[in-house]
Design a protein around this motif. Structure first.
Motif, PDB file in Angstrom:
ATOM      1  N   MET A 120       0.832  -1.205   0.000  1.00 59.56           N
ATOM      2  CA  MET A 120       0.000   0.000   0.000  1.00 59.56           C
ATOM      3  C   MET A 120       0.868   1.257   0.000  1.00 59.56           C
ATOM      4  SD  MET A 120      -3.100  -0.861   2.664  1.00 59.56           S
ATOM      5  CE  MET A 120      -4.533  -1.829   2.158  1.00 59.56           C
ATOM      6  N   GLY A 121       1.923   1.244   0.806  1.00 56.20           N
ATOM      7  CA  GLY A 121       2.823   2.388   0.849  1.00 56.20           C
ATOM      8  C   GLY A 121       3.482   2.639  -0.494  1.00 56.20           C
ATOM      9  N   ALA A 122       3.847   1.555  -1.207  1.00 56.32           N
ATOM     10  CA  ALA A 122       4.447   1.714  -2.530  1.00 56.32           C
ATOM     11  C   ALA A 122       3.451   2.310  -3.519  1.00 56.32           C
ATOM     12  CB  ALA A 122       4.953   0.362  -3.030  1.00 56.32           C
ATOM     13  N   VAL A 123       2.177   1.910  -3.421  1.00 55.34           N
ATOM     14  CA  VAL A 123       1.144   2.483  -4.289  1.00 55.34           C
ATOM     15  C   VAL A 123       1.021   3.980  -4.035  1.00 55.34           C
ATOM     16  CG1 VAL A 123      -1.340   2.547  -4.740  1.00 55.34           C
ATOM     17  CG2 VAL A 123      -0.168   0.351  -4.578  1.00 55.34           C
ATOM     18  N   LEU A 124       1.024   4.378  -2.774  1.00 56.55           N
ATOM     19  CA  LEU A 124       0.912   5.798  -2.443  1.00 56.55           C
ATOM     20  C   LEU A 124       2.119   6.579  -2.961  1.00 56.55           C
ATOM     21  CD1 LEU A 124      -0.413   5.547   1.236  1.00 56.55           C
ATOM     22  CD2 LEU A 124      -1.742   5.901  -0.863  1.00 56.55           C
ATOM     23  N   GLN A 125       3.299   5.990  -2.858  1.00 52.45           N
ATOM     24  CA  GLN A 125       4.500   6.656  -3.364  1.00 52.45           C
ATOM     25  C   GLN A 125       4.400   6.893  -4.863  1.00 52.45           C
ATOM     26  OE1 GLN A 125       8.068   4.327  -3.032  1.00 52.45           O
ATOM     27  NE2 GLN A 125       9.421   6.028  -3.541  1.00 52.45           N
ATOM     28  N   ALA A 126       3.954   5.871  -5.582  1.00 52.68           N
ATOM     29  CA  ALA A 126       3.822   6.004  -7.033  1.00 52.68           C
ATOM     30  C   ALA A 126       2.747   7.017  -7.401  1.00 52.68           C
ATOM     31  CB  ALA A 126       3.498   4.645  -7.646  1.00 52.68           C
ATOM     32  N   THR A 127       1.645   6.995  -6.673  1.00 58.04           N
ATOM     33  CA  THR A 127       0.543   7.907  -6.960  1.00 58.04           C
ATOM     34  C   THR A 127       0.946   9.351  -6.717  1.00 58.04           C
ATOM     35  OG1 THR A 127      -1.047   6.183  -6.356  1.00 58.04           O
ATOM     36  CG2 THR A 127      -1.861   8.451  -6.407  1.00 58.04           C
ATOM     37  N   ALA A 128       1.709   9.603  -5.655  1.00 60.86           N
ATOM     38  CA  ALA A 128       2.159  10.959  -5.355  1.00 60.86           C
ATOM     39  C   ALA A 128       3.084  11.502  -6.437  1.00 60.86           C
ATOM     40  CB  ALA A 128       2.868  10.989  -4.001  1.00 60.86           C
ATOM     41  N   GLN A 129       3.641  10.611  -7.258  1.00 62.84           N
ATOM     42  CA  GLN A 129       4.503  11.044  -8.359  1.00 62.84           C
ATOM     43  C   GLN A 129       3.739  11.117  -9.673  1.00 62.84           C
ATOM     44  OE1 GLN A 129       8.680   9.721  -8.304  1.00 62.84           O
ATOM     45  NE2 GLN A 129       8.122   8.416  -6.582  1.00 62.84           N
ATOM     46  N   GLY A 130       2.404  11.111  -9.579  1.00 60.82           N
ATOM     47  CA  GLY A 130       1.583  11.348 -10.742  1.00 60.82           C
ATOM     48  C   GLY A 130       1.183  10.136 -11.546  1.00 60.82           C
ATOM     49  N   ALA A 186       9.150  11.829 -15.335  1.00 63.07           N
ATOM     50  CA  ALA A 186       9.696  10.859 -16.277  1.00 63.07           C
ATOM     51  C   ALA A 186      10.461   9.728 -15.586  1.00 63.07           C
ATOM     52  CB  ALA A 186      10.579  11.558 -17.311  1.00 63.07           C
ATOM     53  N   PRO A 187      11.281   9.986 -14.535  1.00 63.14           N
ATOM     54  CA  PRO A 187      11.952   8.861 -13.866  1.00 63.14           C
ATOM     55  C   PRO A 187      10.974   7.843 -13.289  1.00 63.14           C
ATOM     56  CG  PRO A 187      13.015  10.932 -13.287  1.00 63.14           C
ATOM     57  CD  PRO A 187      11.762  11.291 -14.022  1.00 63.14           C
ATOM     58  N   ALA A 188       9.846   8.294 -12.758  1.00 63.31           N
ATOM     59  CA  ALA A 188       8.847   7.360 -12.243  1.00 63.31           C
ATOM     60  C   ALA A 188       8.262   6.533 -13.370  1.00 63.31           C
ATOM     61  CB  ALA A 188       7.746   8.127 -11.504  1.00 63.31           C
ATOM     62  N   MET A 189       8.040   7.165 -14.515  1.00 58.97           N
ATOM     63  CA  MET A 189       7.515   6.445 -15.671  1.00 58.97           C
ATOM     64  C   MET A 189       8.531   5.417 -16.158  1.00 58.97           C
ATOM     65  SD  MET A 189       5.977   9.839 -17.510  1.00 58.97           S
ATOM     66  CE  MET A 189       5.573   9.057 -19.082  1.00 58.97           C
ATOM     67  N   VAL A 190       9.800   5.789 -16.155  1.00 59.98           N
ATOM     68  CA  VAL A 190      10.849   4.856 -16.581  1.00 59.98           C
ATOM     69  C   VAL A 190      10.892   3.652 -15.644  1.00 59.98           C
ATOM     70  CG1 VAL A 190      13.344   4.555 -16.833  1.00 59.98           C
ATOM     71  CG2 VAL A 190      12.238   6.598 -17.743  1.00 59.98           C
ATOM     72  N   ARG A 191      10.723   3.899 -14.364  1.00 65.02           N
ATOM     73  CA  ARG A 191      10.737   2.793 -13.401  1.00 65.02           C
ATOM     74  C   ARG A 191       9.638   1.786 -13.715  1.00 65.02           C
ATOM     75  NH1 ARG A 191      11.111   3.026  -6.812  1.00 65.02           N
ATOM     76  NH2 ARG A 191      10.243   0.960  -6.387  1.00 65.02           N
ATOM     77  N   VAL A 192       8.420   2.269 -13.944  1.00 63.46           N
ATOM     78  CA  VAL A 192       7.306   1.375 -14.261  1.00 63.46           C
ATOM     79  C   VAL A 192       7.571   0.646 -15.572  1.00 63.46           C
ATOM     80  CG1 VAL A 192       4.853   1.288 -14.867  1.00 63.46           C
ATOM     81  CG2 VAL A 192       5.627   2.690 -12.944  1.00 63.46           C
ATOM     82  N   LEU A 193       8.082   1.369 -16.555  1.00 69.28           N
ATOM     83  CA  LEU A 193       8.409   0.774 -17.847  1.00 69.28           C
ATOM     84  C   LEU A 193       9.385  -0.385 -17.679  1.00 69.28           C
ATOM     85  CD1 LEU A 193       8.350   1.248 -21.104  1.00 69.28           C
ATOM     86  CD2 LEU A 193      10.566   2.320 -20.674  1.00 69.28           C
ATOM     87  N   LEU A 194      10.449  -0.173 -16.912  1.00 69.13           N
ATOM     88  CA  LEU A 194      11.471  -1.198 -16.738  1.00 69.13           C
ATOM     89  C   LEU A 194      10.943  -2.404 -15.974  1.00 69.13           C
ATOM     90  CD1 LEU A 194      14.542   1.060 -15.846  1.00 69.13           C
ATOM     91  CD2 LEU A 194      13.995   0.010 -18.062  1.00 69.13           C
ATOM     92  N   VAL A 195      10.160  -2.152 -14.930  1.00 71.45           N
ATOM     93  CA  VAL A 195       9.594  -3.262 -14.162  1.00 71.45           C
ATOM     94  C   VAL A 195       8.670  -4.099 -15.046  1.00 71.45           C
ATOM     95  CG1 VAL A 195       8.062  -3.872 -12.247  1.00 71.45           C
ATOM     96  CG2 VAL A 195       9.809  -2.111 -11.930  1.00 71.45           C
ATOM     97  N   ALA A 196       7.833  -3.429 -15.828  1.00 70.38           N
ATOM     98  CA  ALA A 196       6.899  -4.150 -16.693  1.00 70.38           C
ATOM     99  C   ALA A 196       7.648  -4.979 -17.737  1.00 70.38           C
ATOM    100  CB  ALA A 196       5.945  -3.172 -17.373  1.00 70.38           C
ATOM    101  N   ILE A 197       8.661  -4.386 -18.370  1.00 68.68           N
ATOM    102  CA  ILE A 197       9.442  -5.136 -19.360  1.00 68.68           C
ATOM    103  C   ILE A 197      10.165  -6.296 -18.689  1.00 68.68           C
ATOM    104  CG2 ILE A 197      11.439  -5.020 -20.907  1.00 68.68           C
ATOM    105  CD1 ILE A 197      10.627  -2.181 -21.619  1.00 68.68           C
ATOM    106  N   GLY A 198      10.753  -6.042 -17.529  1.00 64.29           N
ATOM    107  CA  GLY A 198      11.458  -7.095 -16.818  1.00 64.29           C
ATOM    108  C   GLY A 198      10.558  -8.233 -16.383  1.00 64.29           C
ATOM    109  N   ASN A 199       9.277  -7.938 -16.192  1.00 64.96           N
ATOM    110  CA  ASN A 199       8.315  -8.981 -15.819  1.00 64.96           C
ATOM    111  C   ASN A 199       7.773  -9.736 -17.023  1.00 64.96           C
ATOM    112  OD1 ASN A 199       8.556  -8.421 -13.110  1.00 64.96           O
ATOM    113  ND2 ASN A 199       6.771  -7.069 -13.037  1.00 64.96           N
TER     114      ASN A 199
END
Length: 210
Positions: A53-63, A114-127
């Motif tokens: 839940m905390g990770a979701v809030l962190q991501a949400t706060a970054q847009g 953009a760094p937050a978007m890159v993080r999601v992009l990399l995690v999704a590709i890595g998965n």
């Protein structure tokens, strides 16, 4: 269509820093596991849920939107929806995180996060997601991503490392029962919680002599 890497294996080599960054993103769950076992045991279901839940809030706060926040936190989107529907405190915190992003003009697709978007992009590709699916999850426009990729050797190295980190393809992919679509007439799976498994525990012997 922008998906050139699907035609063959990723090239060898690459940036050590990029590989370390991708490994860190993929191994966050293992890090949490190590922190808890250092205190004498596995994390409880409550501990895991609160951390996600905390990770979701962190991501949400970054847009980031809900699909991207779910990828960031490592939970299925349906689980996130269950938290929103069934936990008023979490729903209020999520609203506050969105308000924080809005107050600072951090919007999906904007350059500020953009760094937050890159993080999601990399995690999704890595998965295992395709680049196009990962772009959609991260709310990247394909043209903008191409421009960034052409301009940044660092971003190219990160994407290459994420592609190399993809799980090996098999004839069939196991999907936990709680994540599968429910068949008509079956009782729905509980939307909250995760199953905790001790990784070093031996498999229990089968009963009945089979």
């Amino acid at each position: 269509m922008y998906e050139p890497e699907e035609s063959g294996p990723a090239p060898l080599g690459g940036s050590p820093e990029a590989h370390r960054a991708v490994a860190w993103l993929k191994d966050s769950g293992a890090v949490e596991h190590t922190l808890h076992t250092s205190l004498g045991g596995l994390p409880s279901e409550r501990d895991v849920t609160l951390a996600r839940m905390g990770a979701v809030l962190q991501a949400t706060a970054q847009g980031l939107g809900s699909p991207a926040a779910a990828v960031w936190a490592g939970v299925p989107e349906q689980v996130l929806r269950g938290w929103i529907d069934e936990d008023p405190a979490f729903a209020s915190a999520l609203y506050a995180a969105r308000a924080l992003a809005s107050a600072h003009d951090v919007k999906p697709g904007g350059g500020q996060h953009a760094p937050a978007m890159v993080r999601v992009l990399l995690v999704a590709i890595g998965n295992g997601a395709t680049t196009l699916d990962a772009l959609k999850l991260a709310d990247f426009r394909e043209r903008r991503f191409r421009t960034l990729l052409n301009a940044s050797s660092g971003l190219r190295a990160l994407v290459e490392a994420a592609r190399r980190a993809r799980p090996a393809r098999t004839h069939g992919t196991y999907v936990p029962g709680s994540y599968r679509p429910r068949r008509p007439g079956r009782k729905p799976a509980a939307p909250l919680g995760f199953r905790l498994v001790r990784r070093d525990a031996p498999d229990a012997p089968e009963s009945g002599g089979r």
